[in-house]
Motif scaffolding. Structure first.
Motif, short mmCIF file in Angstrom:
data_model
loop_
_atom_site.label_atom_id
_atom_site.label_comp_id
_atom_site.label_asym_id
_atom_site.label_seq_id
_atom_site.Cartn_x
_atom_site.Cartn_y
_atom_site.Cartn_z
N UNK A 1 0.85 -1.19 0.00
CA UNK A 1 0.00 0.00 0.00
C UNK A 1 0.89 1.25 0.00
N UNK A 2 0.70 2.11 -0.98
CA UNK A 2 1.49 3.33 -1.10
C UNK A 2 0.69 4.50 -0.52
N UNK A 3 1.31 5.20 0.44
CA UNK A 3 0.62 6.24 1.17
C UNK A 3 1.42 7.55 1.08
N UNK A 4 0.75 8.61 0.64
CA UNK A 4 1.33 9.95 0.64
C UNK A 4 0.90 10.65 1.92
N UNK A 25 4.00 -1.16 4.17
CA UNK A 25 3.33 0.07 3.77
C UNK A 25 4.39 1.09 3.39
N UNK A 26 4.30 1.60 2.18
CA UNK A 26 5.29 2.54 1.65
C UNK A 26 4.82 3.96 1.91
N UNK A 27 5.54 4.67 2.79
CA UNK A 27 5.17 6.02 3.18
C UNK A 27 6.05 7.03 2.45
N UNK A 28 5.42 8.08 1.92
CA UNK A 28 6.14 9.16 1.26
C UNK A 28 5.66 10.49 1.80
N UNK A 29 6.58 11.29 2.35
CA UNK A 29 6.23 12.60 2.88
C UNK A 29 6.36 13.65 1.78
N UNK A 30 5.30 14.42 1.58
CA UNK A 30 5.31 15.51 0.61
C UNK A 30 4.60 16.71 1.23
N UNK A 31 5.25 17.85 1.38
CA UNK A 31 4.55 19.03 1.92
C UNK A 31 3.38 19.41 1.03
#
Length: 330
Positions: A1-4, A25-31
């Motif tokens: 599961x890819x989570x922004x 779970x793949x977490x990506x931080x984006x402002x």
């Protein structure tokens, strides 16, 4: 599961989650302000975690986008109508106790005239009944009736703390259909049809409901008159639930005694913008705070724990907690 993830306050807690790591779970931080990266990430993601999600974000969602986790109690910053019907939306809490303590603090401060006595003493003026027979008296908490608009997580936390210190909490909520006098948290609760009755009965009116088409401007000039010259308004819900112009006039003219405002119709996220076009800063009977009542040291840790639990529940095909709409992954 890819989570922004655009909520920087809970990002460190999500990164520390062994449960999410174990489930790959793949977490990506984006402002949120980094629009190009954000929209690209949403287009590739299965889920999104953040406070704001506007129409541009909704249009960027790809075919695999299935879950939107709002990291706040309200969804007024989310373009729900622009999202596909297949997308599940849930909100988060973790801040009920913090806001309840804020309500108690400002209620005491307003009704005991704390800030105004402080300001007078800084000018060398000792205004007590020993030095000034006209100095106002104040009531202690036991028996003070607190009327709460909105009995969700926040409203109930306010009711429980109010009752614990001897106050008498009553409340209204949209989902109620009849008067309930058996609720352990409240003397009575009822539907929104009882709002005017509740306002007339209470000493302190607390706004703790979300902003919707039905609640916008709900507390208007007529309802402020019902609250009366000895009443105090506390708003920890959303600024626009209260008619801000009418509130300014009511405070200026003594229609109500005082107010404590933690939310505003317009809210700056940075800089030195005034909180309102109306000159509340010129009034000496209003306590003004910058929407900070929820930000206790443990708020984001607890909120992150709710988000982790919801992501795992969604992955497992179990309805997330605090679902605003939708179901689970098919």
């Amino acid at each position: 599961m890819r989570v922004v993830v655009s909520d920087e306050n809970i990002w460190p807690h999500l990164c520390d989650s062994a449960e999410l790591a174990d489930r790959a779970v793949e977490l990506t931080a984006v402002p949120f302000g980094d629009r190009a990266r954000l929209l690209d990430g949403i287009g590739r993601a299965d889920a999104y975690v953040g406070v704001h999600f506007d129409e541009e974000c909704a249009r960027a969602a790809g075919p695999g986008f299935a879950f939107l986790q709002v990291t706040a109690a309200g969804t007024d910053h989310v373009a729900l109508g622009a999202l596909p019907a297949s997308v599940t939306v849930a909100n988060a809490y973790g801040h009920g106790r913090s806001i309840a303590e804020h309500v108690l603090m400002v209620t005491l401060a307003a009704r005991r005239h704390l800030l105004w006595r402080d300001a007078e003493l800084r000018q060398g003026r000792w205004r007590t009944r020993m030095s000034d027979p006209t100095a106002p008296l104040f009531a202690t908490l036991p028996g003070t009736v607190v009327g709460i608009i909105g009995l969700g997580h926040i409203g109930r936390a306010i009711a429980r703390l109010s009752r614990a210190v001897g106050m008498v909490p009553i409340g209204v909520r949209r989902s109620a259909r009849h008067r309930d006098t058996t609720d352990p948290d409240l003397a009575w609760s009822d539907g929104m049809a009882a709002l005017d009755e509740m306002i007339e009965a209470c000493d302190v009116l607390v706004v703790a409901c979300p902003l919707t088409d039905e609640t916008r401007g709900l507390v208007d000039a007529a309802r402020l008159r019902r609250l009366g010259a000895s009443g105090t308004l506390v708003n920890v819900g959303r600024g626009a639930v209260v008619d801000e112009a009418a509130l300014y006039t009511a405070l200026r003219d003594g229609t109500i005694a005082s107010a404590a405002l933690d939310v505003w119709t317009t809210q700056a996220t940075s800089g030195t913008a005034p909180p309102s076009p109306h000159p509340f800063t010129e009034l000496d009977n209003v306590i003004m705070t910058p929407h900070y009542s929820a930000t206790a040291d443990n708020t984001y840790q607890e909120r992150a724990a709710e988000v982790v639990d919801n992501l795992l529940r969604f992955l497992d095909g179990v309805p997330p907690r605090n679902t605003v709409r939708g179901g689970v992954l098919s």
